[in-house]
Design a protein around this motif. Structure first.
Motif, PDB file in Angstrom:
ATOM      1  N   ALA A  38       9.050 -80.566 -37.472  1.00  0.00           N
ATOM      2  CA  ALA A  38       8.727 -80.512 -38.898  1.00  0.00           C
ATOM      3  C   ALA A  38       8.172 -79.158 -39.364  1.00  0.00           C
ATOM      4  O   ALA A  38       8.480 -78.867 -40.405  1.00  0.00           O
ATOM      5  CB  ALA A  38       8.060 -81.621 -39.216  1.00  0.00           C
ATOM      6  N   GLU A  39       7.469 -78.805 -38.486  1.00  0.00           N
ATOM      7  CA  GLU A  39       6.574 -77.445 -38.796  1.00  0.00           C
ATOM      8  C   GLU A  39       7.372 -76.248 -38.455  1.00  0.00           C
ATOM      9  O   GLU A  39       6.965 -75.223 -38.644  1.00  0.00           O
ATOM     10  CB  GLU A  39       5.393 -77.476 -38.107  1.00  0.00           C
ATOM     11  CG  GLU A  39       4.118 -78.518 -38.754  1.00  0.00           C
ATOM     12  CD  GLU A  39       2.950 -78.519 -37.818  1.00  0.00           C
ATOM     13  OE1 GLU A  39       2.794 -77.763 -36.920  1.00  0.00           O
ATOM     14  OE2 GLU A  39       1.918 -79.165 -38.341  1.00  0.00           O
ATOM     15  N   GLY A  40       8.543 -76.371 -38.197  1.00  0.00           N
ATOM     16  CA  GLY A  40       9.359 -75.175 -37.808  1.00  0.00           C
ATOM     17  C   GLY A  40       9.139 -74.557 -36.522  1.00  0.00           C
ATOM     18  O   GLY A  40       9.731 -73.471 -36.045  1.00  0.00           O
ATOM     19  N   LEU A 171      -6.295 -73.197 -41.998  1.00  0.00           N
ATOM     20  CA  LEU A 171      -6.056 -72.236 -41.028  1.00  0.00           C
ATOM     21  C   LEU A 171      -5.634 -72.612 -39.666  1.00  0.00           C
ATOM     22  O   LEU A 171      -6.560 -73.553 -39.092  1.00  0.00           O
ATOM     23  CB  LEU A 171      -7.420 -71.318 -41.031  1.00  0.00           C
ATOM     24  CG  LEU A 171      -7.110 -70.059 -39.897  1.00  0.00           C
ATOM     25  CD1 LEU A 171      -6.236 -69.003 -40.325  1.00  0.00           C
ATOM     26  CD2 LEU A 171      -8.755 -69.551 -39.937  1.00  0.00           C
ATOM     27  N   VAL A 172      -4.530 -72.562 -39.177  1.00  0.00           N
ATOM     28  CA  VAL A 172      -4.356 -72.699 -37.719  1.00  0.00           C
ATOM     29  C   VAL A 172      -3.770 -71.698 -37.033  1.00  0.00           C
ATOM     30  O   VAL A 172      -2.424 -71.206 -37.347  1.00  0.00           O
ATOM     31  CB  VAL A 172      -3.260 -73.986 -37.741  1.00  0.00           C
ATOM     32  CG1 VAL A 172      -2.820 -74.301 -36.358  1.00  0.00           C
ATOM     33  CG2 VAL A 172      -3.874 -75.187 -38.556  1.00  0.00           C
ATOM     34  N   ILE A 173      -4.308 -71.155 -36.129  1.00  0.00           N
ATOM     35  CA  ILE A 173      -3.991 -70.020 -35.154  1.00  0.00           C
ATOM     36  C   ILE A 173      -3.589 -70.677 -33.858  1.00  0.00           C
ATOM     37  O   ILE A 173      -4.393 -71.554 -33.217  1.00  0.00           O
ATOM     38  CB  ILE A 173      -5.287 -69.032 -34.817  1.00  0.00           C
ATOM     39  CG1 ILE A 173      -5.273 -68.285 -36.344  1.00  0.00           C
ATOM     40  CG2 ILE A 173      -4.666 -68.010 -34.049  1.00  0.00           C
ATOM     41  CD1 ILE A 173      -6.697 -67.606 -36.100  1.00  0.00           C
ATOM     42  N   ASP A 174      -2.313 -70.382 -33.506  1.00  0.00           N
ATOM     43  CA  ASP A 174      -1.567 -71.083 -32.176  1.00  0.00           C
ATOM     44  C   ASP A 174      -1.021 -69.948 -31.395  1.00  0.00           C
ATOM     45  O   ASP A 174       0.236 -69.480 -32.041  1.00  0.00           O
ATOM     46  CB  ASP A 174      -0.773 -72.195 -32.642  1.00  0.00           C
ATOM     47  CG  ASP A 174      -0.401 -72.927 -31.528  1.00  0.00           C
ATOM     48  OD1 ASP A 174      -0.617 -72.468 -30.400  1.00  0.00           O
ATOM     49  OD2 ASP A 174       0.109 -74.104 -31.617  1.00  0.00           O
ATOM     50  N   VAL A 297      -1.701 -65.514 -43.372  1.00  0.00           N
ATOM     51  CA  VAL A 297      -2.733 -66.520 -43.054  1.00  0.00           C
ATOM     52  C   VAL A 297      -2.046 -67.685 -42.083  1.00  0.00           C
ATOM     53  O   VAL A 297      -1.080 -68.407 -42.605  1.00  0.00           O
ATOM     54  CB  VAL A 297      -3.414 -67.259 -44.177  1.00  0.00           C
ATOM     55  CG1 VAL A 297      -4.048 -68.387 -43.975  1.00  0.00           C
ATOM     56  CG2 VAL A 297      -4.025 -66.356 -45.076  1.00  0.00           C
ATOM     57  N   PRO A 298      -2.229 -67.727 -40.923  1.00  0.00           N
ATOM     58  CA  PRO A 298      -1.533 -68.780 -40.018  1.00  0.00           C
ATOM     59  C   PRO A 298      -1.805 -69.872 -40.300  1.00  0.00           C
ATOM     60  O   PRO A 298      -3.082 -70.215 -40.565  1.00  0.00           O
ATOM     61  CB  PRO A 298      -2.333 -68.319 -38.688  1.00  0.00           C
ATOM     62  CG  PRO A 298      -2.931 -66.823 -38.727  1.00  0.00           C
ATOM     63  CD  PRO A 298      -3.118 -66.728 -39.970  1.00  0.00           C
ATOM     64  N   GLY A 299      -0.959 -70.808 -40.182  1.00  0.00           N
ATOM     65  CA  GLY A 299      -0.935 -72.251 -40.520  1.00  0.00           C
ATOM     66  C   GLY A 299      -0.243 -72.595 -42.018  1.00  0.00           C
ATOM     67  O   GLY A 299      -0.052 -73.855 -42.278  1.00  0.00           O
ATOM     68  N   ARG A 300      -0.338 -71.430 -42.817  1.00  0.00           N
ATOM     69  CA  ARG A 300       0.034 -71.850 -44.100  1.00  0.00           C
ATOM     70  C   ARG A 300       1.732 -72.117 -44.292  1.00  0.00           C
ATOM     71  O   ARG A 300       2.236 -73.205 -44.831  1.00  0.00           O
ATOM     72  CB  ARG A 300       0.041 -70.684 -45.324  1.00  0.00           C
ATOM     73  CG  ARG A 300       0.428 -70.822 -46.634  1.00  0.00           C
ATOM     74  CD  ARG A 300       0.128 -69.788 -47.392  1.00  0.00           C
ATOM     75  NE  ARG A 300       0.478 -69.758 -48.759  1.00  0.00           N
ATOM     76  CZ  ARG A 300      -0.281 -70.506 -49.702  1.00  0.00           C
ATOM     77  NH1 ARG A 300      -1.509 -70.860 -49.418  1.00  0.00           N
ATOM     78  NH2 ARG A 300       0.156 -70.463 -51.083  1.00  0.00           N
ATOM     79  N   ALA A 301       2.364 -71.314 -43.474  1.00  0.00           N
ATOM     80  CA  ALA A 301       3.955 -71.702 -43.354  1.00  0.00           C
ATOM     81  C   ALA A 301       4.192 -72.976 -42.459  1.00  0.00           C
ATOM     82  O   ALA A 301       5.069 -73.633 -42.967  1.00  0.00           O
ATOM     83  CB  ALA A 301       4.489 -70.607 -42.637  1.00  0.00           C
ATOM     84  N   ARG A 302       3.539 -73.141 -41.679  1.00  0.00           N
ATOM     85  CA  ARG A 302       3.755 -74.533 -41.022  1.00  0.00           C
ATOM     86  C   ARG A 302       3.599 -75.619 -41.783  1.00  0.00           C
ATOM     87  O   ARG A 302       4.250 -76.906 -41.813  1.00  0.00           O
ATOM     88  CB  ARG A 302       2.664 -74.587 -39.614  1.00  0.00           C
ATOM     89  CG  ARG A 302       3.146 -73.647 -38.584  1.00  0.00           C
ATOM     90  CD  ARG A 302       2.012 -73.483 -37.565  1.00  0.00           C
ATOM     91  NE  ARG A 302       1.851 -74.831 -36.887  1.00  0.00           N
ATOM     92  CZ  ARG A 302       1.162 -74.926 -35.656  1.00  0.00           C
ATOM     93  NH1 ARG A 302       0.794 -74.003 -35.045  1.00  0.00           N
ATOM     94  NH2 ARG A 302       0.947 -76.045 -35.030  1.00  0.00           N
ATOM     95  N   ALA A 303       2.450 -75.613 -42.622  1.00  0.00           N
ATOM     96  CA  ALA A 303       1.965 -76.737 -43.602  1.00  0.00           C
ATOM     97  C   ALA A 303       3.192 -76.892 -44.787  1.00  0.00           C
ATOM     98  O   ALA A 303       3.635 -77.718 -44.966  1.00  0.00           O
ATOM     99  CB  ALA A 303       0.850 -76.545 -44.194  1.00  0.00           C
ATOM    100  N   GLU A 304       3.638 -75.539 -45.117  1.00  0.00           N
ATOM    101  CA  GLU A 304       4.778 -75.893 -46.063  1.00  0.00           C
ATOM    102  C   GLU A 304       5.957 -76.181 -45.419  1.00  0.00           C
ATOM    103  O   GLU A 304       6.725 -77.015 -46.236  1.00  0.00           O
ATOM    104  CB  GLU A 304       5.085 -74.431 -46.549  1.00  0.00           C
ATOM    105  CG  GLU A 304       3.913 -73.658 -47.602  1.00  0.00           C
ATOM    106  CD  GLU A 304       3.983 -72.220 -48.212  1.00  0.00           C
ATOM    107  OE1 GLU A 304       4.929 -71.736 -47.245  1.00  0.00           O
ATOM    108  OE2 GLU A 304       3.335 -71.748 -48.939  1.00  0.00           O
TER     109      GLU A 304
END
Length: 333
Positions: A38-40, A171-174, A297-304
């Motif tokens: 779901a987060e791509g 913010l999620v850095i992975d 900003v890491p995590g933003r695209a995943r959340a969207e």
């Protein structure tokens, strides 16, 4: 093929049960896989789920493993996955881990004897949803050359960091310690395409753009020696502290009968004990970085992506869904 999140979760749960997992493990695994898709993060989503199913079937994952969780100190949780999934022990512990972090300021989850954990941000992101700052590290079978070496001694040894932000996505850095994730090299090999220079060495220690040769050689760390040093740091946190297999000793995760026996380290911090306005300041800082300076900003695209998936569902290759369905049909039968 398009599936709603509920359909995808139900299919993955049934497939895990069909492969030989019990209900708890099937639910833990399905939730993590669908969240990644779901987060791509398709490389560790449904296509990677097939690796888990085949590992359960072959015994590399004990689908009925019952993690043993102990608490040697009030803010420390130790989990022995006992040859099972990395997710189940964490799922059992996350609520208590969050409560301990809020009470004592910090809390640690350390695990050994697990299969590889897929998207590491799945662990830190969930703690950010509890209002906690967190850091995670994990290891796996050796694929990455160390500093000064041309032979693999570490896994890609990923790390993840997450922090909550007021009224917004965390913010999620992975990221891995390697120049890329192993699944990207494997995908290139399957597609017959080349990989960029700087990603890997062949079996003789020479740079290569051939993914098949790279899989027989060693991956390279990002940033040379600095990245290799970070891989070693991750190795100590994930495997050293937990008593898990060092990457050099971990069986391969897609072949043979044995679990890679990997480790997982998660640190959770309660920021409000240090600064009650932390989440608001995080939001303001992230907005400033993004809007005024063009910072990603890491995590933003995943959340969207995850938000869109709730409404639209997910799309996956027909061959992937069919392979997963083959396992699900075993449970149905």
């Amino acid at each position: 093929m398009q599936l709603s999140l509920d359909q995808a979760t139900g299919l993955c749960r049934m497939a895990a049960l069909g492969a030989g997992a019990n209900e708890e493990n099937a639910q833990s695994l399905a939730a993590s896989i669908v969240a990644a898709e779901a987060e791509g993060l398709v490389a560790v989503g449904l296509s990677h789920f097939i690796d888990y199913l085949e590992a359960i079937e072959a015994g590399r994952i004990d689908g009925n493993a019952d993690p043993v969780i102990t608490r040697p100190a009030l803010a420390v949780y130790l989990s022995d996955a006992r040859g099972g999934l990395a997710h189940t022990g964490f799922d059992r512990t996350i609520e208590d881990l969050a409560k301990a972090a809020k009470l004592f300021g910090v809390a640690i989850f350390s695990q050994k004897n697990a299969y590889t954990c897929g998207a590491l941000g799945y662990f830190t992101g969930r703690l950010a949803a509890h209002g906690l700052v967190s850091f995670a590290a994990t290891n796996g079978p050796a694929v990455l050359a160390g500093s000064g070496s041309v032979k693999p001694v570490y896994c890609t040894n990923p790390m993840s960091f997450a922090a909550p932000s007021a009224d917004g996505s965390p913010l999620v850095i992975d990221q891995s310690s390697s120049a890329t994730a192993f699944v990207n090299i494997r995908k290139a090999a399957e597609e017959g395409s080349k990989i960029p220079e700087g990603w890997a060495l062949d079996a003789t220690g020479n740079p290569t753009t051939d993914p098949a040769a790279a899989m027989k050689g060693a991956m390279l760390a990002f940033g040379g020696q600095r990245g290799a040093n970070i891989a070693l740091m991750v190795e100590v946190l994930a495997a050293g502290l937990s008593g898990a297999n060092w990457s050099l000793d971990a069986p391969w995760f897609t072949g043979g009968p044995d679990s890679p026996g990997t480790g997982l380290f998660v640190l959770a911090v309660e920021p409000k004990l240090l600064d009650p306005d932390f989440e608001q300041r995080m939001r303001d800082q992230l907005d400033r970085l993004r809007r005024r300076y063009g910072v990603h900003v890491p995590g933003r695209a995943r959340a969207e992506a995850a938000e869109k998936a709730v409404a639209r569902g997910i799309n996956a290759p027909k061959a992937v869904i069919q392979r997963i369905s083959e396992f699900a049909e075993r449970y149905s039968a």
